[in-house]
Structures are given as C-alpha cells and as structure tokens.
Design an enzyme around this catalytic site. Structure first.
Site, PDB file in Angstrom:
ATOM      1  N   MET A  14     -99.435  34.963 -27.159  1.00  0.00           N
ATOM      2  CA  MET A  14     -97.998  35.119 -27.371  1.00  0.00           C
ATOM      3  C   MET A  14     -97.261  34.824 -26.072  1.00  0.00           C
ATOM      4  SD  MET A  14     -97.934  38.526 -29.841  1.00  0.00           S
ATOM      5  CE  MET A  14     -99.312  39.371 -29.031  1.00  0.00           C
ATOM      6  N   CYS A  96     -97.881  25.926 -32.270  1.00  0.00           N
ATOM      7  CA  CYS A  96     -96.604  26.343 -31.692  1.00  0.00           C
ATOM      8  C   CYS A  96     -95.497  25.382 -32.093  1.00  0.00           C
ATOM      9  CB  CYS A  96     -96.701  26.418 -30.179  1.00  0.00           C
ATOM     10  SG  CYS A  96     -95.174  26.949 -29.385  1.00  0.00           S
ATOM     11  N   GLY A 209     -98.362  37.998 -39.733  1.00  0.00           N
ATOM     12  CA  GLY A 209     -97.808  39.107 -40.501  1.00  0.00           C
ATOM     13  C   GLY A 209     -98.747  40.251 -40.779  1.00  0.00           C
TER      14      GLY A 209
END
EC number: 1.3.1.91
Length: 331
Positions: A14, A96, A209
């Site tokens: 991240m 990305c 998620g």
C-alpha cells in the site's frame, strides 16, 4: 519449498503506508503473515539510493518487495538486486491504476499486454533466486474479465511465476481516481475462485475488500492465499490472532501491551538514528480500535507524537489511557 505451504496470509502493498516501520509493527502482531513493501519502481532501484529504498529490519521476514516497471531487462536487474538484499519474494505490480503508473506504462494497464507481462516475469525468474509473483486486477476498462484474467494468468505461469495474487475488481483507467478504483468497481470473488478451479496446481491468492480473519478463512476454502489491505492497516489488532486462526499454530494470543513495548523500543532506536517518533506511530493509531480509551490513544499519538523531540514515552502514555483489561483480551 512450495510457495503455497507458507504464504496463506499476506498484507498488501500500500503506497505511503507499508513502509519499513509499518511492516515492523505488523510483524509484532503476526510472525507468519507475508509482508509487502510499497511499490518501488525498477528505475529507482537501478539509479537511486538502494539502502533507503530496499533496506528493512531482519525481523520483518518473510517480506516481499513489489516492483513497478514494464521493461524486462530493468526488472530482471532490479529483482536480482532485491534478492541480494534478502527479500523472500519479488512481486510485479500489474494492478495499480494511478496516473503516474499509467504514464510509465506499467501497473494495471499491463493487463492489456499479457505477453509483455510474461516476458517481464521470465526475465525476473532468470536472474532472481527467490519466488517471483504477480499482483493484478480482474481486467481494465471494458475488458471481459473472463478472457482477460485467463490470458494474464496463463502468460505469467507459462513464464515461471510462482504465484498470482488477484485484486477481485476491475481497474478503470479512465473515469475513476485511484481512490475510487479501490471501492467503486464491484468485487467479483467468484471470478477468482473460477481461476483457481481452472488452475488447480497453481497458487492463486485473493485480495480486495476482505475485512476480517473470518472472511479470510472462508476465502481459503476456494483459493490458496488471502491478502488483507486497508482493514489490516486501520484495525491492525486483528493480526494478533492470525497465526492461530489462519496458520493453525498453538500459540498464546499476542498481547497488545507487548506489541506497544516492542514498538517503543524500536521507536527509541529510530529516534537515536535521527528519525522522528511520528514516522513509527502514524501506523499505530488504529491499534486499539474498539477498545475503551481508543479515542484518547489516537488523540495522544496524533497530537503529541508529531512534536519536535517526542520520544517513546508518548506511545507508552497513549497506551496507558486504554483499558488494560480489554487490551489483554483483544487478541
């Protein structure tokens, strides 16, 4: 060793979050989860400060470097350098969607060029002594996620990839911001499950998620690995149960007080080398999420850890504001 015997749970790469301080913190919560760096562009490794870009604490193992790029020769050289630094895996970013990644012709836009991705993987495998993996999306823009994902998977495995991690969303390169690309495109976990069914002997991991270890465990009935992202970052205490719940280890629960003590010592060493407390504690503000006193914990770290001269005592004082009995039971 077989990749799938070891890496059932990973913490996603991240940008601006999973730096070396974040990874060391997460390692205090789980000894087994595979930790990923932020994406590092191959050109930066070839021409930049390698110690700054690639350095990590030995306690971070197992740790993987994520590379960005689309030129096989450069990726091969960067992967070899990373292996020399001691990384346990090198991963190629094919997921990305940011503008700066698109302008460099890598990231999610490579979903449109599976043959090039395969060439990149083959070049990296030829120079790299550790596993080479790929992280991708289901597809991009108007691609049909059926043939698009299959083509990408077939290309990378034919080139020798050891694993494919799939973020179970499309990326929309036109019309959505990088932030929106993390939430707006709908999740399609069954598409990833079908990929695993088609390629039963290949390691397929899933991302996107996934909010709890219970959800992660449920996915492991369908795929080989689960990658947690923002949920693990914002509520890191969930990782304290990962070694027991995901890896089946008969280990004692990780005590949050022990984690804070370890991080205080780590922060002191970082400050001694010229760093600042906030470099470390900015990743810790969610540690006590849901516990009595969590709000005060966040307030102290947010307001006091950024002050010049702040030391590890700020972190200890912040944790002292948390209900210690509840913290002991948190894992």
């Amino acid at each position: 060793m077989q990749y799938n015997q070891h890496f059932k749970l990973a913490i996603a790469p991240m940008m601006d979050w999973t730096d070396r301080h974040c990874r060391y913190f997460h390692r205090q919560l789980s000894r087994r989860a595979l930790l990923y760096t932020e994406m590092v562009v191959a050109d930066a490794i070839l021409h930049g400060d390698r110690a700054r870009l690639l350095g990590f604490h030995p306690d971070e193992h197992p740790v993987a470097l994520q590379l960005g790029g689309s030129e096989p020769e450069k990726l091969a050289e960067a992967a070899a350098i990373a292996a020399g630094f001691g990384y346990d895996e090198v991963n190629l970013n094919v997921g990305c969607p940011s503008d700066r990644v698109q302008s460099g012709t890598f990231g999610a836009c490579l979903m449109k060029q599976p043959a090039l991705v395969g060439a990149c993987v083959a070049a990296m495998k030829a120079t790299c002594i550790v596993p080479v993996t790929v992280k991708c999306r289901l597809g991009v823009d108007d691609q049909d996620t059926g043939p698009a994902l299959d083509a990408l998977a077939d290309a990378v495995f034919a080139a020798g990839a050891d694993a494919l991690w799939v973020h179970a969303r499309k990326a929309w390169l036109e019309g959505l911001s990088p932030k929106e690309n993390r939430d707006v495109p709908p999740l399609d976990y069954p598409r990833v499950y079908r990929l695993k069914q088609r390629l039963p002997d290949r390691f397929i991991g899933i991302n996107g998620g996934i909010g709890t270890l219970a959800e992660a465990s449920a996915h492991l009935s369908h795929v080989d690995g689960v990658m947690l992202g923002r949920a693990a970052y914002h509520q890191p205490a969930m990782l304290a149960g990962a070694d027991r719940l995901i890896f089946g280890e008969a280990c004692a629960p990780v005590a949050l007080g022990d984690v804070v003590a370890a991080m205080a010592g780590y922060a002191a060493a970082h400050i001694e080398r010229g760093g600042r407390l906030a470099h470390v504690t900015r990743h810790m503000v969610g540690l006590c999420h849901g516990l009595p006193g969590a709000r005060r914990f966040r307030q102290i770290l947010s307001s006091e850890a950024t002050r010049p001269g702040a030391g590890p005592e700020v972190l200890l004082r912040a944790f002292a504001a948390v209900d210690q009995g509840a913290a002991d039971k948190a894992a």
